[in-house]
Design a protein around this motif. Structure first.
Motif, PDB file in Angstrom:
ATOM      1  N   ARG A 162       0.827  -1.205   0.000  1.00 27.49           N
ATOM      2  CA  ARG A 162       0.000   0.000   0.000  1.00 27.49           C
ATOM      3  C   ARG A 162       0.870   1.267   0.000  1.00 27.49           C
ATOM      4  O   ARG A 162       0.540   2.253  -0.642  1.00 27.49           O
ATOM      5  CB  ARG A 162      -0.935  -0.010   1.219  1.00 27.49           C
ATOM      6  N   TRP A 163       1.984   1.236   0.707  1.00 27.18           N
ATOM      7  CA  TRP A 163       2.881   2.397   0.708  1.00 27.18           C
ATOM      8  C   TRP A 163       3.379   2.686  -0.699  1.00 27.18           C
ATOM      9  O   TRP A 163       3.416   3.843  -1.125  1.00 27.18           O
ATOM     10  CB  TRP A 163       4.048   2.125   1.650  1.00 27.18           C
ATOM     11  N   MET A 164       3.730   1.652  -1.440  1.00 23.35           N
ATOM     12  CA  MET A 164       4.186   1.854  -2.813  1.00 23.35           C
ATOM     13  C   MET A 164       3.064   2.370  -3.702  1.00 23.35           C
ATOM     14  O   MET A 164       3.285   3.200  -4.586  1.00 23.35           O
ATOM     15  CB  MET A 164       4.748   0.551  -3.376  1.00 23.35           C
ATOM     16  N   GLY A 165       1.835   1.881  -3.457  1.00 26.72           N
ATOM     17  CA  GLY A 165       0.710   2.403  -4.232  1.00 26.72           C
ATOM     18  C   GLY A 165       0.542   3.893  -4.041  1.00 26.72           C
ATOM     19  O   GLY A 165       0.279   4.630  -5.000  1.00 26.72           O
ATOM     20  N   ARG A 166       0.721   4.369  -2.816  1.00 19.92           N
ATOM     21  CA  ARG A 166       0.612   5.806  -2.545  1.00 19.92           C
ATOM     22  C   ARG A 166       1.761   6.587  -3.181  1.00 19.92           C
ATOM     23  O   ARG A 166       1.593   7.741  -3.580  1.00 19.92           O
ATOM     24  CB  ARG A 166       0.576   6.042  -1.039  1.00 19.92           C
ATOM     25  N   GLN A 167       2.939   5.967  -3.250  1.00 18.41           N
ATOM     26  CA  GLN A 167       4.061   6.651  -3.893  1.00 18.41           C
ATOM     27  C   GLN A 167       3.847   6.769  -5.399  1.00 18.41           C
ATOM     28  O   GLN A 167       4.206   7.778  -6.007  1.00 18.41           O
ATOM     29  CB  GLN A 167       5.365   5.887  -3.605  1.00 18.41           C
ATOM     30  N   LEU A 168       3.256   5.758  -5.989  1.00 17.37           N
ATOM     31  CA  LEU A 168       3.026   5.777  -7.437  1.00 17.37           C
ATOM     32  C   LEU A 168       1.915   6.754  -7.829  1.00 17.37           C
ATOM     33  O   LEU A 168       1.955   7.329  -8.918  1.00 17.37           O
ATOM     34  CB  LEU A 168       2.680   4.373  -7.934  1.00 17.37           C
ATOM     35  N   LYS A 169       0.927   6.916  -6.976  1.00 16.79           N
ATOM     36  CA  LYS A 169      -0.190   7.831  -7.246  1.00 16.79           C
ATOM     37  C   LYS A 169      -0.317   8.799  -6.074  1.00 16.79           C
ATOM     38  O   LYS A 169      -1.250   8.742  -5.277  1.00 16.79           O
ATOM     39  CB  LYS A 169      -1.490   7.046  -7.417  1.00 16.79           C
ATOM     40  N   PRO A 170       0.624   9.708  -5.909  1.00 16.90           N
ATOM     41  CA  PRO A 170       0.655  10.517  -4.680  1.00 16.90           C
ATOM     42  C   PRO A 170      -0.413  11.602  -4.650  1.00 16.90           C
ATOM     43  O   PRO A 170      -0.801  12.157  -5.686  1.00 16.90           O
ATOM     44  CB  PRO A 170       2.057  11.143  -4.722  1.00 16.90           C
ATOM     45  N   ARG A 171      -0.860  11.887  -3.456  1.00 12.11           N
ATOM     46  CA  ARG A 171      -1.714  13.048  -3.211  1.00 12.11           C
ATOM     47  C   ARG A 171      -0.846  14.178  -2.675  1.00 12.11           C
ATOM     48  O   ARG A 171       0.204  13.928  -2.073  1.00 12.11           O
ATOM     49  CB  ARG A 171      -2.793  12.690  -2.185  1.00 12.11           C
ATOM     50  N   PRO A 172      -1.257  15.423  -2.856  1.00 13.02           N
ATOM     51  CA  PRO A 172      -0.460  16.535  -2.296  1.00 13.02           C
ATOM     52  C   PRO A 172      -0.310  16.383  -0.791  1.00 13.02           C
ATOM     53  O   PRO A 172      -1.291  16.147  -0.078  1.00 13.02           O
ATOM     54  CB  PRO A 172      -1.289  17.770  -2.652  1.00 13.02           C
ATOM     55  N   GLN A 173       0.911  16.474  -0.312  1.00 15.63           N
ATOM     56  CA  GLN A 173       1.188  16.401   1.115  1.00 15.63           C
ATOM     57  C   GLN A 173       2.159  17.508   1.485  1.00 15.63           C
ATOM     58  O   GLN A 173       3.093  17.792   0.734  1.00 15.63           O
ATOM     59  CB  GLN A 173       1.792  15.037   1.485  1.00 15.63           C
ATOM     60  N   PRO A 174       1.952  18.138   2.624  1.00 21.08           N
ATOM     61  CA  PRO A 174       2.808  19.274   2.985  1.00 21.08           C
ATOM     62  C   PRO A 174       4.191  18.831   3.427  1.00 21.08           C
ATOM     63  O   PRO A 174       4.375  17.732   3.966  1.00 21.08           O
ATOM     64  CB  PRO A 174       2.047  19.929   4.144  1.00 21.08           C
ATOM     65  N   LEU A 175       5.147  19.705   3.205  1.00 19.40           N
ATOM     66  CA  LEU A 175       6.464  19.536   3.795  1.00 19.40           C
ATOM     67  C   LEU A 175       6.397  19.932   5.269  1.00 19.40           C
ATOM     68  O   LEU A 175       5.467  20.623   5.697  1.00 19.40           O
ATOM     69  CB  LEU A 175       7.476  20.426   3.089  1.00 19.40           C
ATOM     70  N   PRO A 176       7.374  19.538   6.064  1.00 19.49           N
ATOM     71  CA  PRO A 176       7.440  20.067   7.436  1.00 19.49           C
ATOM     72  C   PRO A 176       7.446  21.593   7.405  1.00 19.49           C
ATOM     73  O   PRO A 176       8.053  22.196   6.510  1.00 19.49           O
ATOM     74  CB  PRO A 176       8.770  19.514   7.947  1.00 19.49           C
ATOM     75  N   PRO A 177       6.770  22.245   8.340  1.00 17.68           N
ATOM     76  CA  PRO A 177       6.676  23.710   8.309  1.00 17.68           C
ATOM     77  C   PRO A 177       8.020  24.418   8.205  1.00 17.68           C
ATOM     78  O   PRO A 177       8.144  25.413   7.497  1.00 17.68           O
ATOM     79  CB  PRO A 177       5.968  24.033   9.626  1.00 17.68           C
ATOM     80  N   ALA A 178       9.050  23.912   8.885  1.00 15.55           N
ATOM     81  CA  ALA A 178      10.357  24.578   8.848  1.00 15.55           C
ATOM     82  C   ALA A 178      10.983  24.516   7.460  1.00 15.55           C
ATOM     83  O   ALA A 178      11.732  25.425   7.074  1.00 15.55           O
ATOM     84  CB  ALA A 178      11.294  23.937   9.873  1.00 15.55           C
ATOM     85  N   ALA A 179      10.687  23.465   6.701  1.00  9.74           N
ATOM     86  CA  ALA A 179      11.188  23.367   5.325  1.00  9.74           C
ATOM     87  C   ALA A 179      10.350  24.239   4.397  1.00  9.74           C
ATOM     88  O   ALA A 179      10.886  24.958   3.539  1.00  9.74           O
ATOM     89  CB  ALA A 179      11.176  21.918   4.862  1.00  9.74           C
ATOM     90  N   GLN A 180       9.023  24.179   4.560  1.00 10.09           N
ATOM     91  CA  GLN A 180       8.157  24.963   3.686  1.00 10.09           C
ATOM     92  C   GLN A 180       8.380  26.458   3.878  1.00 10.09           C
ATOM     93  O   GLN A 180       8.305  27.231   2.914  1.00 10.09           O
ATOM     94  CB  GLN A 180       6.694  24.615   3.960  1.00 10.09           C
ATOM     95  N   ALA A 181       8.669  26.877   5.100  1.00 10.32           N
ATOM     96  CA  ALA A 181       8.914  28.305   5.349  1.00 10.32           C
ATOM     97  C   ALA A 181      10.126  28.791   4.577  1.00 10.32           C
ATOM     98  O   ALA A 181      10.133  29.923   4.053  1.00 10.32           O
ATOM     99  CB  ALA A 181       9.108  28.539   6.846  1.00 10.32           C
ATOM    100  N   GLN A 182      11.159  27.971   4.482  1.00 13.73           N
ATOM    101  CA  GLN A 182      12.335  28.357   3.700  1.00 13.73           C
ATOM    102  C   GLN A 182      11.985  28.508   2.226  1.00 13.73           C
ATOM    103  O   GLN A 182      12.422  29.451   1.559  1.00 13.73           O
ATOM    104  CB  GLN A 182      13.433  27.306   3.869  1.00 13.73           C
ATOM    105  N   ILE A 183      11.174  27.583   1.720  1.00 11.89           N
ATOM    106  CA  ILE A 183      10.777  27.644   0.314  1.00 11.89           C
ATOM    107  C   ILE A 183       9.893  28.858   0.054  1.00 11.89           C
ATOM    108  O   ILE A 183      10.053  29.570  -0.947  1.00 11.89           O
ATOM    109  CB  ILE A 183      10.069  26.341  -0.090  1.00 11.89           C
ATOM    110  N   ASP A 184       8.957  29.099   0.950  1.00 13.84           N
ATOM    111  CA  ASP A 184       8.028  30.226   0.764  1.00 13.84           C
ATOM    112  C   ASP A 184       8.751  31.571   0.732  1.00 13.84           C
ATOM    113  O   ASP A 184       8.267  32.524   0.107  1.00 13.84           O
ATOM    114  CB  ASP A 184       6.980  30.227   1.874  1.00 13.84           C
TER     115      ASP A 184
END
Length: 520
Positions: A70-92
């Motif tokens: 099931r984990w591989m199925g989710r990797q093959l057809k991924p849904r949007p998932q957030p990055l950790p806030p500390a990583a996303q803040a750097q990108i933003d």
């Protein structure tokens, strides 16, 4: 305590011994894998090392909870998932995240023109230098953003495939103003289609100014043909060498692509186009199809006439190239080289090419055929890591999901090993085979990088170079659940080297420089 040179020799000997021997969609059906393999922690770690940017304790726990299939199925057809806030803040906070590409590129072009117009030579030199520095800063942002996503995105396969396709559809940031374009190229041309349909990915790269500038199609016009992009589109992007095309096909495709280019003029500044073809003009962001520069004569591509007119000729050509049997085999083989072996079995390529053709170029479907194959299972732990994979895997294993505040040391390590992000000069991209990266000099450099990660990785967790290092300045790798699970599979030589370590830093260094950590 062993002398440092002795440590280097021990690790280098171990490493060299090993060297010589579309967009996001909902969950797919679970991958079909044998129950025994799916339940084995050692096998799960091997899957993580191959499918993700490197196994770590948090991904191991996630896989164990979901189950491998099931984990591989989710990797093959991924849904949007957030990055950790500390990583996303750097990108933003990055300019490339906040400023649309057309606004960014036009502003830089105005800056360049203003610098060139300065009458004072010293002022002109300083202004030109400032322009170049801004281009370099934007390219560095793109590199940093890639690293943060590769380290921390839950959709690890999507990030792996983003790197794969960036390498396949390579552009080099040293050319023209591509330093300002490459971040958007990755973000909007590559990543959304990394697990989608190949035809959509191919079209997205053709419409992006980074590709059109890199392979000179922005200069391709009727009566002034430039064949560069047309040749690479067939040789490197679709059919492959020996894929059944001729020099005449290159010339015809170059004619198809005349007028496909880039404009840095304001969007409402429509050029003066002759009335007969005025309706064919297209402008989307920086992309422009200028009918005045297009060859409207009859064309034949791969033995069939081109029926469309204007920009639609390019779509017809891409349809033909993307669905050619040679393309199915070429793409399948390259994916198998990336995920299985330097010389993948022909039977595996045949099955993948069949899946590619049957699904109309669905990349996830093609990969599913690969991941379900016995050849993939047999290859686990044997594929040599290129420099980018080596650095990412080391940091993920050592520091898990703790977010780095400064990834520049990682970029420097990657550069030292000769694989800078977006830095390959020729259109073929970086090589994916072991021979390209397994030299003695490379191995010595890897030992030094293993020591940097394992003994001084705290440089990743301070916002600037002047901030104090945390204590201790190294990870407790021996305490990682992932490391504990993998220790049973380590060779006697590696276990012997680890036993000689006199402190945690040396232990970390020996592990990260071991033959097992060189492979995925």
């Amino acid at each position: 305590m062993l002398h440092l040179g002795r440590l280097c020799m021990v690790s280098a000997a171990l490493v060299l011994a090993a060297c010589t021997t579309s967009g996001l969609r909902s969950d797919a059906p679970p991958l079909s894998v044998p129950d025994a393999a799916a339940g084995s922690p050692a096998t799960q770690l091997q899957w993580l090392d191959r499918v993700t940017w490197g196994a770590n304790a948090s991904s191991q726990a996630e896989l164990a909870k979901a189950g491998l299939a099931r984990w591989m199925g989710r990797q093959l057809k991924p849904r949007p998932q957030p990055l950790p806030p500390a990583a996303q803040a750097q990108i933003d906070a990055m300019t490339i995240s906040r400023t649309p590409l057309d606004q960014l590129a036009m502003g830089l072009d105005a800056q360049r023109k203003a610098a060139d117009a300065l009458p004072d030579e010293e002022q002109k030199k300083a202004a030109r230098q400032a322009y170049q520095q801004e281009l370099t800063r934007l390219a560095r942002e793109a590199q940093q953003r890639f690293v943060l996503r590769a380290l921390y995105s839950p959709n690890q396969l999507q990030e792996q495939m983003t790197w794969f396709w960036m390498n396949h559809f390579n552009v080099n940031l040293r050319k023209d103003n591509i330093r300002a374009l490459v971040g958007d190229y990755e973000e909007n041309a590559i990543r959304p289609h990394a697990l989608g349909r190949f035809r959509e990915l191919l079209g997205a790269t053709l419409h992006h100014p980074a590709m059109l500038r890199y392979l000179d199609n922005a200069q391709n016009a009727a009566n002034r043909i430039n064949e560069n992009y047309a040749r690479e589109l067939m040789e490197l992007h679709t059919l492959g060498v020996g894929g059944g095309y001729s020099q005449a096909d290159v010339q015809e495709l170059a004619r198809v692509l005349t007028g496909v280019g880039v404009s840095l003029q304001p969007a409402d500044a429509v050029p003066n186009i002759r009335p007969a073809v005025r309706a064919d003009y297209v402008r989307r962001g920086l992309f422009e199809f200028n009918p005045n520069r297009h060859d409207y004569g009859p064309k034949t591509l791969l033995g069939q006439p081109v029926q469309a007119r204007g920009l639609a000729e390019a779509d017809e050509a891409l349809d033909r190239l993307a669905r050619a049997p040679a393309t199915a085999r070429f793409i399948s083989r390259k994916l198998a080289v990336y995920f299985v072996a330097d010389e993948p079995p022909h039977a595996l390529i045949d099955r993948m090419a069949s899946a590619f053709a049957r699904s109309d170029g669905d990349i996830a479907v093609t990969l599913k055929a690969l991941f379900e194959s016995p050849e993939f299972a047999a290859s686990l732990g044997r594929k040599f890591r290129d420099p980018v994979h080596y650095v990412m895997a080391g940091v993920r294993l050592a520091y898990d999901d703790r977010v780095a505040l400064n990834v520049n040391p990682m970029l420097n390590w990657i550069n030292r090993m000769g694989e800078p992000l977006y830095g390959h000069e020729t259109p073929d991209g970086y090589p994916l085979n072991e021979a390209a990266w397994a030299s003695a000099g490379q191995m010595n450099t890897r030992f030094e990088i293993a020591r940097a990660i394992g003994a001084n990785g705290a440089v990743l967790f301070r916002a600037d170079d002047k901030a104090p290092l945390e204590k201790p300045a190294f990870p407790q790798l021996a305490e990682s659940h992932a490391v504990r699970a993998m220790q049973a599979g380590l060779s006697a030589d590696t276990r012997g080297a680890l036993a000689q370590a006199k402190n945690p830093q040396e232990w970390n260094t020996f592990l990260l420089a071991s033959p097992e950590l060189m492979r995925r």
